[in-house]
Every structure is written in structure tokens, then in C-alpha cells.
Design a protein around this motif. Structure first.
Motif, PDB file in Angstrom:
ATOM      1  N   LEU A  61       1.603   2.102  -3.558  1.00  0.00           N
ATOM      2  CA  LEU A  61       0.436   2.704  -4.197  1.00  0.00           C
ATOM      3  C   LEU A  61       0.250   4.146  -3.729  1.00  0.00           C
ATOM      4  O   LEU A  61      -0.062   5.038  -4.525  1.00  0.00           O
ATOM      5  CB  LEU A  61      -0.809   1.869  -3.878  1.00  0.00           C
ATOM      6  CG  LEU A  61      -2.153   2.399  -4.379  1.00  0.00           C
ATOM      7  CD1 LEU A  61      -2.149   2.628  -5.883  1.00  0.00           C
ATOM      8  CD2 LEU A  61      -3.274   1.425  -3.992  1.00  0.00           C
ATOM      9  N   TRP A  85      -8.231  -5.462   2.527  1.00  0.00           N
ATOM     10  CA  TRP A  85      -7.968  -4.036   2.285  1.00  0.00           C
ATOM     11  C   TRP A  85      -9.074  -3.231   2.979  1.00  0.00           C
ATOM     12  O   TRP A  85      -9.723  -2.372   2.380  1.00  0.00           O
ATOM     13  CB  TRP A  85      -7.900  -3.709   0.805  1.00  0.00           C
ATOM     14  CG  TRP A  85      -6.929  -2.599   0.471  1.00  0.00           C
ATOM     15  CD1 TRP A  85      -7.176  -1.262   0.559  1.00  0.00           C
ATOM     16  CD2 TRP A  85      -5.579  -2.730   0.013  1.00  0.00           C
ATOM     17  NE1 TRP A  85      -6.062  -0.550   0.187  1.00  0.00           N
ATOM     18  CE2 TRP A  85      -5.062  -1.439  -0.162  1.00  0.00           C
ATOM     19  CE3 TRP A  85      -4.757  -3.816  -0.274  1.00  0.00           C
ATOM     20  CZ2 TRP A  85      -3.766  -1.181  -0.612  1.00  0.00           C
ATOM     21  CZ3 TRP A  85      -3.468  -3.573  -0.716  1.00  0.00           C
ATOM     22  CH2 TRP A  85      -2.979  -2.276  -0.886  1.00  0.00           C
ATOM     23  N   ARG A 139      -3.336  -4.372  -9.210  1.00  0.00           N
ATOM     24  CA  ARG A 139      -4.075  -3.526  -8.271  1.00  0.00           C
ATOM     25  C   ARG A 139      -3.531  -2.106  -8.277  1.00  0.00           C
ATOM     26  O   ARG A 139      -4.309  -1.143  -8.243  1.00  0.00           O
ATOM     27  CB  ARG A 139      -4.019  -4.100  -6.857  1.00  0.00           C
ATOM     28  CG  ARG A 139      -4.585  -3.133  -5.821  1.00  0.00           C
ATOM     29  CD  ARG A 139      -4.987  -3.816  -4.545  1.00  0.00           C
ATOM     30  NE  ARG A 139      -6.168  -4.648  -4.745  1.00  0.00           N
ATOM     31  CZ  ARG A 139      -6.774  -5.320  -3.763  1.00  0.00           C
ATOM     32  NH1 ARG A 139      -6.297  -5.253  -2.533  1.00  0.00           N
ATOM     33  NH2 ARG A 139      -7.832  -6.047  -4.014  1.00  0.00           N
ATOM     34  N   THR A 188      -6.697   4.574  -1.142  1.00  0.00           N
ATOM     35  CA  THR A 188      -5.270   4.650  -0.806  1.00  0.00           C
ATOM     36  C   THR A 188      -4.539   5.524  -1.809  1.00  0.00           C
ATOM     37  O   THR A 188      -3.722   6.380  -1.436  1.00  0.00           O
ATOM     38  CB  THR A 188      -4.649   3.238  -0.783  1.00  0.00           C
ATOM     39  OG1 THR A 188      -5.317   2.432   0.182  1.00  0.00           O
ATOM     40  CG2 THR A 188      -3.166   3.303  -0.450  1.00  0.00           C
ATOM     41  N   VAL A 241      -6.964   1.012   5.262  1.00  0.00           N
ATOM     42  CA  VAL A 241      -6.673   2.152   4.386  1.00  0.00           C
ATOM     43  C   VAL A 241      -6.283   3.366   5.218  1.00  0.00           C
ATOM     44  O   VAL A 241      -5.306   4.059   4.908  1.00  0.00           O
ATOM     45  CB  VAL A 241      -7.887   2.484   3.496  1.00  0.00           C
ATOM     46  CG1 VAL A 241      -7.648   3.786   2.723  1.00  0.00           C
ATOM     47  CG2 VAL A 241      -8.170   1.346   2.516  1.00  0.00           C
ATOM     48  N   GLU A 269      -5.601  -9.702  -3.930  1.00  0.00           N
ATOM     49  CA  GLU A 269      -5.742  -8.551  -4.835  1.00  0.00           C
ATOM     50  C   GLU A 269      -7.005  -8.715  -5.678  1.00  0.00           C
ATOM     51  O   GLU A 269      -7.004  -8.466  -6.884  1.00  0.00           O
ATOM     52  CB  GLU A 269      -4.506  -8.416  -5.746  1.00  0.00           C
ATOM     53  CG  GLU A 269      -3.298  -7.832  -5.069  1.00  0.00           C
ATOM     54  CD  GLU A 269      -2.537  -8.845  -4.209  1.00  0.00           C
ATOM     55  OE1 GLU A 269      -2.348  -8.552  -3.005  1.00  0.00           O
ATOM     56  OE2 GLU A 269      -2.147  -9.906  -4.716  1.00  0.00           O
ATOM     57  N   ALA A 327      -8.769   0.292  -2.325  1.00  0.00           N
ATOM     58  CA  ALA A 327      -7.404   0.648  -2.711  1.00  0.00           C
ATOM     59  C   ALA A 327      -7.386   1.954  -3.509  1.00  0.00           C
ATOM     60  O   ALA A 327      -6.368   2.661  -3.517  1.00  0.00           O
ATOM     61  CB  ALA A 327      -6.773  -0.485  -3.524  1.00  0.00           C
ATOM     62  N   PRO A 345       0.805  -1.226   0.000  1.00  0.00           N
ATOM     63  CA  PRO A 345       0.000   0.000   0.000  1.00  0.00           C
ATOM     64  C   PRO A 345       0.837   1.273   0.000  1.00  0.00           C
ATOM     65  O   PRO A 345       0.412   2.297  -0.560  1.00  0.00           O
ATOM     66  CB  PRO A 345      -0.834  -0.112   1.286  1.00  0.00           C
ATOM     67  CG  PRO A 345      -0.134  -1.104   2.127  1.00  0.00           C
ATOM     68  CD  PRO A 345       0.523  -2.063   1.186  1.00  0.00           C
ATOM     69  N   LYS A 375      -5.078  -6.465   5.639  1.00  0.00           N
ATOM     70  CA  LYS A 375      -4.535  -6.179   4.313  1.00  0.00           C
ATOM     71  C   LYS A 375      -5.233  -6.987   3.222  1.00  0.00           C
ATOM     72  O   LYS A 375      -5.507  -6.472   2.137  1.00  0.00           O
ATOM     73  CB  LYS A 375      -3.033  -6.466   4.279  1.00  0.00           C
ATOM     74  CG  LYS A 375      -2.395  -6.288   2.892  1.00  0.00           C
ATOM     75  CD  LYS A 375      -0.928  -6.648   2.917  1.00  0.00           C
ATOM     76  CE  LYS A 375      -0.333  -6.551   1.503  1.00  0.00           C
ATOM     77  NZ  LYS A 375      -0.873  -7.621   0.624  1.00  0.00           N
TER      78      LYS A 375
END
Length: 371
Positions: free
Chosen positions: A68, A269, A129, A217, A274, A206, A214, A65, A266
Motif C-alpha cells: 500500500l 492497523w 483495503r 499509510t 502505521v 481488513e 490505512a 502495508p 496489524k
């Protein structure tokens, strides 16, 4: 008002490299410390270099994360460059879509896509992702003004929480929690819609539905990048770092509190995840930005910058190129003469060294993989 000029954010390259370092052998190196000197600290550190099994958080859970989040930070800067070149909104969004799809396809390639074993191929991936979440986040960022972007983040997180918390998987066994591997709705979506193979037993980490949070994020990273890029006489760069740090601490607290209702997870997610890792992302960039770009203390970060400038390259290269064999070639003699408890530590050092010098060669010749 936002800056019209865009200079490279050195702290961002260093932070990206710091994050990728753990994938490039850093986790194995730190984990090996407990074999050299076992004590509560090194044993704890070794555990942190692994993913949490389901609920909970360990250091290794932030690597993905954070990458990302960092991709999100860079977007306001690249967007400003495109606007300075008078690119149209259509051109910008076309490029966003292209980048997202390329990353998704690179993820399939990483998962042995060239084997062409389509029924047994894993289609979802880390790169996939990142590509999809960043893409949708960037489209939201370009289509909406600041207040609406914040509303998007809140709506995504609250909506995902309500969906997972109150809609059980139709095939959940009796008594299974909505947040359990067998009982969560996101897993059911994967089981009915996601063909090919998965990385998990009940769902893909994912997977389809869990890609939606996500996006938040990525948007949080874009908020951090927007704030860093913002030019105003009222807020000095040092104060920016402080505000980023305070925002990060606040988000970590929100994530922990929300974790009482929706566990930090995780693989799901989760919305609490987040917030928690988004807060850690703000804290990381605050510290790197302050030390490197505000205090101009850069020399120490060169090692990480070399990695960060070609992060996707090394991620893919470790899958394709035989770095392990190359490191064994150089380390074999040293491993033979050191005590057994040093083997993993020495092996990790040589592996990191081989990877880093490969990236340094690319860096010196100004070869950078850009998607």
C-alpha cells in the motif's frame, strides 16, 4: 517546486517485486531453511515468515502495508503525467475512484466472488483495503496542499488512537482491554455492520473502521513519492535517499514509542503500526532508490522488477491458475531423490521458478495488468 517530467522509478518496480516475492513463495523458501539447518538464526527467520498472532510485529506483517505504501509512492508520478496531458481535476478524480472500486471488486473476486454465495461471501480483502485506502488517500492528495496533507495524516492517526483507546466495544466482556480482540471498538463496528463472512473470529483484519488508518499509510507513501519526485538543486538524489532513511528511522522510533500506549498491531492497523511500518517503508525505498536510481546499480534487481511490473497479476493468478500443480510436475522427481528435510526447500524453489517464468513471459511480450 515539483518536477514537470516523470521518468519511471526503477527502484519502485524492484521494491514492489521484492515485496511480492514473499507472497510468491519467498516466505516458504526462507521458512524451509530451518528444516535444513536448524539454529537460532534460521529458526528466528522461520518465525518472521508468519504473522504475529495479535500484538507485536513480525516480518510477514510488513508485506501488505508496504504494498500500500508503494502504491502511494507511485501516485505523485502518475498525477504529474495526467497533469502534463492537461487532464482536469474531475477526470483525475474520476480515474482515482474507478481504480479504487476496481481493486475492491477484484478483492471480492479473489474471495470466490464468482460463487455468488452472497450471504457467506467475504467482502473485505487485501485488494479491497488497498483500493479504498489508496483511493481516499489520492483524493486527499489531489484536493489539499502539502501542509493540509500532513494535518490529515496526523488527524487520522491521533483520532483513531483516541477512538480505540477510550471507546470500548459495547459488547466487550468484563475486564477486556480496548486493544484486545474482544474489546476493541473497530471489531464491534465489524460485528454490527459487516455482513458476509470474516477472516477473523471477532473482526475482519481488513475491516471497516481499521481501513481509516490505512489511508494514512497510503498518504505516507505519497509523501515519499512527492519527495523523490521533487526537483531542486539544493537536494541531490543521494541526499534525498539519506533524508528518506532518516525520516524512516524517526517514524520507526515514533511507532515503537507510541506502541507503549497503543500496541503495534496489524489486525487493528493501529496508529503505532502505521508509523512503524511507514518508517520501514521509507527505509526500504531509501535503500532501493539509492542503490538502483542513484548509483545506477540495476542488474541485480531484474529478478524483482519482473515480479513488480505485474504484481497484481501474480497475486490474482496464484488464486486462479494451478501454479502448485505445475511446480509439482517439474519438481516431483527431484523431491523423490533428495532427503526429506530438503523437500519444502526444493518445492519452494520450483514454485517460485514457475511463477517467475510465467511473469517473465508476460514481461517479454510487454503484457502488464494495469488497474
Amino acid at each position: 517546486m515539483e518536477q514537470k517530467k516523470s521518468n519511471r522509478l526503477h527502484s519502485l518496480d524492484a521494491l514492489r517485486g521484492f515485496d511480492m516475492f514473499f507472497i510468491m513463495g519467498g516466505a516458504g523458501l526462507l521458512g524451509a531453511l530451518s528444516q535444513i539447518w536448524s539454529n537460532p538464526v534460521t529458526d528466528w527467520l522461520a518465525i518472521q515468515m508468519q504473522h504475529a498472532e495479535w500484538d507485536g510485529f513480525q516480518h510477514h506483517d510488513i508485506i501488505f502495508p508496504l504494498f500500500l505504501f508503494i502504491a502511494g509512492i507511485s501516485f505523485p508520478f502518475s498525477l504529474a503525467n495526467k497533469l502534463a496531458k492537461n487532464e482536469t481535476k474531475f477526470q483525475i478524480q474520476k480515474d482515482i475512484f474507478r481504480r479504487g472500486i476496481i481493486l475492491f471488486l477484484l478483492g471480492i473476486l479473489y474471495n470466490n466472488g464468482l460463487n455468488f454465495d452472497f450471504p457467506h461471501m467475504r467482502y473485505m480483502s487485501v485488494l479491497g483495503r488497498i483500493g479504498l485506502a489508496w483511493m481516499f488517500g489520492a483524493l486527499i492528495y489531489t484536493d489539499f496542499k502539502q501542509r493540509a496533507r500532513l494535518i490529515w495524516i496526523a488527524t487520522i492517526l491521533v483520532g483513531y488512537y483516541l477512538l480505540i483507546a477510550f471507546v470500548p466495544a459495547p459488547d466487550a466482556p468484563a475486564g477486556a482491554s480496548n486493544f484486545s480482540p474482544q474489546g476493541n471498538f473497530a471489531g464491534w463496528i465489524d460485528r454490527i455492520l459487516l455482513f458476509g463472512t470474516w477472516a477473523g473470529k471477532y473482526q475482519d483484519p481488513e475491516g471497516i473502521l481499521s481501513t481509516i488508518p490505512a489511508i494514512a499509510t497510503a498518504l505516507l507513501g505519497m509523501q515519499a513519492g512527492r519527495f523523490i519526485k521533487w526537483e531542486t538543486d539544493k537536494v541531490t538524489p543521494a541526499k534525498k535517499a539519506l533524508y528518506l532513511l532518516l525520516i524512516g528511522i524517526a517514524l520507526v522510533i515514533v511507532g515503537q514509542l507510541w506502541g507503549e500506549l497503543m500496541p503495534i498491531n496489524k489486525k487493528l492497523w493501529s496508529s503505532s503500526f502505521v508509523c512503524f511500518v511507514g518508517g520501514l517503508g521509507f527505509i526500504h525505498i531509501a535503500l532501493f532508490y539509492y542503490v538502483i536510481d542513484v548509483l545506477n546499480f540495476k542488474k541485480w534487481s531484474f529478478f524483482f522488477t519482473v515480479i513488480g511490473m505485474n504484481s497484481i497479476t501474480i497475486y490474482l493468478a496464484q488464486r486462479i491458475i494451478g501454479f502448485t500443480k505445475a511446480s509439482e510436475f517439474f519438481s516431483k522427481g527431484f523431491i523423490a531423490i533428495v532427503p526429506d528435510y530438503l523437500n519444502s526447500f526444493v518445492s519452494s524453489i520450483f514454485y517460485i521458478g514457475v511463477c517467475w517464468y510465467f511473469l517473465y513471459f508476460l514481461y517479454k511480450h510487454k503484457i502488464f495488468l494495469k488497474v
